[in-house]
Write a protein that holds these residues in place. Structure first.
Motif, PDB file in Angstrom:
ATOM      1  N   GLU A 555     -15.456  -1.046  -6.126  1.00  0.00           N
ATOM      2  CA  GLU A 555     -14.761  -1.435  -4.903  1.00  0.00           C
ATOM      3  C   GLU A 555     -14.860  -2.926  -4.622  1.00  0.00           C
ATOM      4  O   GLU A 555     -13.975  -3.504  -3.979  1.00  0.00           O
ATOM      5  N   THR A 556     -15.931  -3.564  -5.085  1.00  0.00           N
ATOM      6  CA  THR A 556     -16.071  -5.000  -4.833  1.00  0.00           C
ATOM      7  C   THR A 556     -14.991  -5.807  -5.545  1.00  0.00           C
ATOM      8  O   THR A 556     -14.701  -6.934  -5.156  1.00  0.00           O
ATOM      9  N   LEU A 557     -14.398  -5.220  -6.590  1.00  0.00           N
ATOM     10  CA  LEU A 557     -13.326  -5.884  -7.324  1.00  0.00           C
ATOM     11  C   LEU A 557     -12.018  -5.116  -7.173  1.00  0.00           C
ATOM     12  O   LEU A 557     -11.218  -5.023  -8.097  1.00  0.00           O
ATOM     13  N   SER A 558     -11.817  -4.556  -5.996  1.00  0.00           N
ATOM     14  CA  SER A 558     -10.574  -3.861  -5.659  1.00  0.00           C
ATOM     15  C   SER A 558      -9.936  -4.573  -4.477  1.00  0.00           C
ATOM     16  O   SER A 558     -10.639  -5.136  -3.625  1.00  0.00           O
ATOM     17  N   LEU A 559      -8.612  -4.560  -4.409  1.00  0.00           N
ATOM     18  CA  LEU A 559      -7.925  -5.275  -3.326  1.00  0.00           C
ATOM     19  C   LEU A 559      -8.250  -4.715  -1.946  1.00  0.00           C
ATOM     20  O   LEU A 559      -8.263  -5.436  -0.961  1.00  0.00           O
ATOM     21  N   GLY A 560      -8.490  -3.401  -1.869  1.00  0.00           N
ATOM     22  CA  GLY A 560      -8.785  -2.823  -0.567  1.00  0.00           C
ATOM     23  C   GLY A 560      -8.756  -1.310  -0.596  1.00  0.00           C
ATOM     24  O   GLY A 560      -8.450  -0.677  -1.606  1.00  0.00           O
ATOM     25  N   GLU A 561      -9.061  -0.713   0.558  1.00  0.00           N
ATOM     26  CA  GLU A 561      -9.236   0.733   0.636  1.00  0.00           C
ATOM     27  C   GLU A 561      -7.929   1.519   0.548  1.00  0.00           C
ATOM     28  O   GLU A 561      -7.945   2.729   0.344  1.00  0.00           O
ATOM     29  N   LYS A 562      -6.785   0.842   0.667  1.00  0.00           N
ATOM     30  CA  LYS A 562      -5.494   1.540   0.597  1.00  0.00           C
ATOM     31  C   LYS A 562      -4.747   1.260  -0.710  1.00  0.00           C
ATOM     32  O   LYS A 562      -3.590   1.630  -0.852  1.00  0.00           O
ATOM     33  N   THR A 563      -5.411   0.631  -1.656  1.00  0.00           N
ATOM     34  CA  THR A 563      -4.745   0.259  -2.906  1.00  0.00           C
ATOM     35  C   THR A 563      -4.225   1.480  -3.658  1.00  0.00           C
ATOM     36  O   THR A 563      -3.065   1.527  -4.072  1.00  0.00           O
ATOM     37  N   ALA A 564      -5.084   2.479  -3.844  1.00  0.00           N
ATOM     38  CA  ALA A 564      -4.686   3.658  -4.623  1.00  0.00           C
ATOM     39  C   ALA A 564      -3.546   4.409  -3.954  1.00  0.00           C
ATOM     40  O   ALA A 564      -2.555   4.770  -4.599  1.00  0.00           O
ATOM     41  N   SER A 565      -3.661   4.667  -2.651  1.00  0.00           N
ATOM     42  CA  SER A 565      -2.618   5.446  -1.968  1.00  0.00           C
ATOM     43  C   SER A 565      -1.293   4.696  -1.947  1.00  0.00           C
ATOM     44  O   SER A 565      -0.218   5.305  -2.064  1.00  0.00           O
ATOM     45  N   THR A 566      -1.333   3.367  -1.822  1.00  0.00           N
ATOM     46  CA  THR A 566      -0.101   2.578  -1.831  1.00  0.00           C
ATOM     47  C   THR A 566       0.576   2.655  -3.196  1.00  0.00           C
ATOM     48  O   THR A 566       1.798   2.807  -3.292  1.00  0.00           O
ATOM     49  N   ILE A 567      -0.214   2.565  -4.245  1.00  0.00           N
ATOM     50  CA  ILE A 567       0.342   2.664  -5.597  1.00  0.00           C
ATOM     51  C   ILE A 567       0.901   4.058  -5.838  1.00  0.00           C
ATOM     52  O   ILE A 567       1.989   4.216  -6.418  1.00  0.00           O
ATOM     53  N   MET A 568       0.195   5.084  -5.383  1.00  0.00           N
ATOM     54  CA  MET A 568       0.678   6.449  -5.597  1.00  0.00           C
ATOM     55  C   MET A 568       1.964   6.713  -4.807  1.00  0.00           C
ATOM     56  O   MET A 568       2.866   7.414  -5.273  1.00  0.00           O
ATOM     57  N   LYS A 569       2.076   6.136  -3.622  1.00  0.00           N
ATOM     58  CA  LYS A 569       3.327   6.248  -2.865  1.00  0.00           C
ATOM     59  C   LYS A 569       4.463   5.558  -3.619  1.00  0.00           C
ATOM     60  O   LYS A 569       5.606   6.022  -3.617  1.00  0.00           O
ATOM     61  N   GLY A 570       4.137   4.440  -4.264  1.00  0.00           N
ATOM     62  CA  GLY A 570       5.129   3.755  -5.075  1.00  0.00           C
ATOM     63  C   GLY A 570       5.615   4.628  -6.218  1.00  0.00           C
ATOM     64  O   GLY A 570       6.813   4.671  -6.520  1.00  0.00           O
ATOM     65  N   PHE A 571       4.694   5.343  -6.846  1.00  0.00           N
ATOM     66  CA  PHE A 571       5.082   6.259  -7.924  1.00  0.00           C
ATOM     67  C   PHE A 571       5.919   7.423  -7.391  1.00  0.00           C
ATOM     68  O   PHE A 571       6.845   7.889  -8.063  1.00  0.00           O
ATOM     69  N   GLU A 572       5.603   7.888  -6.186  1.00  0.00           N
ATOM     70  CA  GLU A 572       6.418   8.950  -5.570  1.00  0.00           C
ATOM     71  C   GLU A 572       7.857   8.459  -5.390  1.00  0.00           C
ATOM     72  O   GLU A 572       8.822   9.182  -5.699  1.00  0.00           O
ATOM     73  N   GLU A 573       8.007   7.232  -4.901  1.00  0.00           N
ATOM     74  CA  GLU A 573       9.342   6.663  -4.709  1.00  0.00           C
ATOM     75  C   GLU A 573      10.039   6.450  -6.052  1.00  0.00           C
ATOM     76  O   GLU A 573      11.245   6.680  -6.184  1.00  0.00           O
ATOM     77  N   LEU A 574       9.283   6.026  -7.044  1.00  0.00           N
ATOM     78  CA  LEU A 574       9.837   5.787  -8.372  1.00  0.00           C
ATOM     79  C   LEU A 574      10.360   7.090  -8.973  1.00  0.00           C
ATOM     80  O   LEU A 574      11.433   7.125  -9.595  1.00  0.00           O
ATOM     81  N   ARG A 575       9.623   8.162  -8.779  1.00  0.00           N
ATOM     82  CA  ARG A 575      10.048   9.470  -9.292  1.00  0.00           C
ATOM     83  C   ARG A 575      11.385   9.884  -8.677  1.00  0.00           C
ATOM     84  O   ARG A 575      12.268  10.400  -9.369  1.00  0.00           O
ATOM     85  N   LYS A 576      11.545   9.626  -7.383  1.00  0.00           N
ATOM     86  CA  LYS A 576      12.803   9.978  -6.717  1.00  0.00           C
ATOM     87  C   LYS A 576      13.963   9.125  -7.223  1.00  0.00           C
ATOM     88  O   LYS A 576      15.089   9.589  -7.343  1.00  0.00           O
ATOM     89  N   GLU A 577      13.665   7.866  -7.542  1.00  0.00           N
ATOM     90  CA  GLU A 577      14.714   6.954  -7.985  1.00  0.00           C
ATOM     91  C   GLU A 577      15.270   7.317  -9.355  1.00  0.00           C
ATOM     92  O   GLU A 577      16.434   7.051  -9.646  1.00  0.00           O
ATOM     93  N   VAL A 578      14.449   7.925 -10.198  1.00  0.00           N
ATOM     94  CA  VAL A 578      14.905   8.228 -11.562  1.00  0.00           C
ATOM     95  C   VAL A 578      15.268   9.698 -11.715  1.00  0.00           C
ATOM     96  O   VAL A 578      15.652  10.119 -12.801  1.00  0.00           O
TER      97      VAL A 578
END
Length: 578
Positions: A555-578
């Motif tokens: 965690e000390t070398l992670s952007l923040g506590e919402k990094t994973a969920s934000t990326i996973m939401k991005g993948f959810e949107e990506l799945r819908k786009e394709v």
């Protein structure tokens, strides 16, 4: 005395507030000892966050912080314009390839440091003093014959390449890309810890950090870049030239796929709270129509290349020698066996190589033998055990009897062998890339950003919030192979589920709110890590704790506590786009 009592009470209140969810979230199945450990971890995390947050508030911003109304993200490729479900009539694969050394001939004229090692073992100064093997860029250019363009993949032996440098390379290739109908330029890192630091975090801390701290706190003078700009210019030019060479050397052929589960000792370490580990070795093979051309093995597996530069007793290098680690030795061995080589690392948050059961004089001997083993497995995937035992190349052992003496648990890679099935891949290549904005809430990362060592552009909002734009991707090859491009070190639990996503297994005693990659794209999704960026560790939100130890170093070398969920939401949107 009163001040100490008041301070003690305040500390207790802070810890009690942090602990409340642990004891009010119902029965999570944790013991009181486990709950107490989580409690201490969260309290320590809050203290660390407070201290570094206070430090951050005193520091000035530099030119990498850009107001949101002036911020622009350029040199981005979306991938193929459309997704196709069937191969075009008479279509065949075309592949071009190239590789080049990223160690300049006059390397002593640069100020170079290794990325990944700053320890007491090397005096907290990892300047380059020896070249153990090589640091390379490997490139493949790929087309499925559908006339939707050429897709470029470059992998760099480095701990990471920042998105800023990647987009500079794309800019340098902009005219070439248009002329050759290139639909995407993807640049990955192997995450080798014993290669030249191409990010700037593991730099000359004794001289550069004081200068940048002075600028950050006083605004006086100028901050200095963490990397050697002369070297980075050479680095970008070399990657650019290798990409041009790969695109210009494309030839037709067929592609196949085979995979095999590796023995446990090949990657037997994980993030402490995580339970899923991707143990597959995957091989995509390209066989050119021209029999005189060299075939190519494209390899994917998940393990940190972090062994070569670490010091062992009486090792004279002590973390100062350049090495591509096990990745280099996979390539060297496959080349001797008659194949060109390309590599993509996987989800490596906490995943390390597990072949320490040998006696060595120099640390580099471990990844050398390990890499040779991986290459032999790659070469032999579709062979029978009888064929393996009859092949002299495969019976050239990687560790001597002296090195394995006293290690009763040492086993050879071909023991209990099962032949893998090889399937031909239809000429279908679909790729879609997407930008994602990640909020930087980790105060340690904010401090690092204000030191100005790394090539990043940070969007600053009117509310004094900081965001980094990064990229994710989804790719299909043929009708069965699916890939997720992830811009950092991905916790493997986020692929198929695992303990750290559950209330019982996480520090927050809550479940992860989101779906895994397998739930989004399907069970057989393959991860290519450190893709088009190096944003650090990506850990589940519910298991995020800034407490340094207790299994939460990442965690000390992670952007923040919402990094994973934000990326996973991005993948959810990506799945819908394709």
């Amino acid at each position: 005395m009163k001040k100490k009592i008041i301070a003690g009470i305040l500390c207790f209140i802070v810890i009690a507030v942090a602990a409340a969810p642990l004891f009010t979230a119902g029965d999570t199945g944790k013991t009181y000892s486990q709950k107490a450990t989580d409690l201490f971890s969260k309290g320590l995390g809050k203290a660390l966050t407070g201290i570094t947050g206070g430090l951050n508030s005193l520091m000035n911003e530099n030119s990498s912080f850009i107001p949101e109304d002036e911020y622009a993200y350029d040199n981005f490729y979306e991938g193929t314009a459309e997704f196709i479900k069937e191969a075009k009539e008479n279509a065949v694969w075309s592949l071009g390839k190239a590789e080049a050394s990223l160690i300049p001939e006059n390397h002593t004229e640069y100020s170079l440091f290794l990325g990944g090692f700053l320890t007491g073992g090397n005096g907290f100064k990892n300047d380059v003093r020896e070249i153990l093997d090589d640091m390379k860029v490997r490139v493949i250019a790929l087309s499925d014959g559908s006339e939707r363009g050429i897709t470029v993949f470059a992998t760099v032996d480095a701990i990471g390449v920042s998105n800023g440098d990647i987009r500079q390379i794309r800019q340098m290739l902009s005219s070439f890309a248009k002329e050759n109908n290139i639909n995407a330029i993807n640049i990955f890192a192997t995450h080798a810890h014993s290669c030249i630091d191409t990010q700037g975090l593991w730099t000359d801390i004794q001289n550069k950090w004081p200068v940048n701290f002075r600028y950050a706190f006083t605004g006086k003078g100028e901050s200095v870049q963490g990397t050697d700009e002369k070297y980075m210019s050479f680095f970008r030019d070399t990657v650019k030239s290798a990409i041009e060479k790969a695109v210009s050397s494309m030839e037709k052929g067929k592609m196949t796929y085979a995979e095999k589960s590796l023995p446990s000792y090949f990657s037997n370490k994980n993030r402490q709270s995580a339970s899923y580990m991707d143990d597959m070795l995957r091989r995509i093979a390209f066989y050119p129509e021209n029999e005189k051309s060299t075939p190519t093995f494209i390899v994917n597996m998940a393990a940190h290349p972090d062994v070569a530069g670490l010091a062992v007793e009486d090792d004279p290098v002590k973390g100062h020698g350049i090495s591509g680690d096990y990745v280099y030795y996979i390539g060297e061995t496959l080349n001797k066996l008659g194949y060109d080589f390309m590599f993509f690392n996987g989800a490596i948050c906490g995943i390390y190589i597990g072949r320490p059961d040998v006696n060595t004089d120099r640390r580099v001997e471990i990844p050398a033998g390990y890499g040779k083993e991986v290459a032999q497995i790659t070469y032999a995937l579709t062979m029978t055990e009888e064929e393996i035992l009859a092949d002299e190349n495969l019976m050239s052992f990687n560790f001597t009897a002296e090195q394995t003496e006293g290690h009763e648990n040492f086993t050879f890679w071909y023991e209990n062998w099962e032949t893998a099935e090889e399937k031909e891949i239809e000429p279908i290549l679909n790729l879609r890339l997407k930008t994602v904005e990640l909020q930087a809430t980790n105060p340690i990362i904010k401090v690092a950003a204000k030191l100005g060592l790394v090539n990043y552009q940070i969007k600053k909002t009117a509310a004094e919030e900081y965001f980094l734009t990064t990229e994710i991707g989804y790719m299909e090859m043929g009708k069965e192979l699916k890939f997720a491009f992830v811009p950092g070190e991905f916790c493997a639990d986020l692929i198929k589920g695992g303990a750290s996503l559950t209330a019982d297994g996480s520090v927050s005693a809550k479940d992860f709110e989101g779906r895994t990659l397998s739930e989004i794209f399907g069970e057989d999704i393959i991860v290519f890590g450190l893709a088009n960026d190096a944003i650090g560790y990506i850990v589940p939100d519910n298991d995020y704790c800034m407490c340094l130890g207790m299994g939460h170093y990442h965690e000390t070398l992670s952007l923040g506590e919402k990094t994973a969920s934000t990326i996973m939401k991005g993948f959810e949107e990506l799945r819908k786009e394709v």
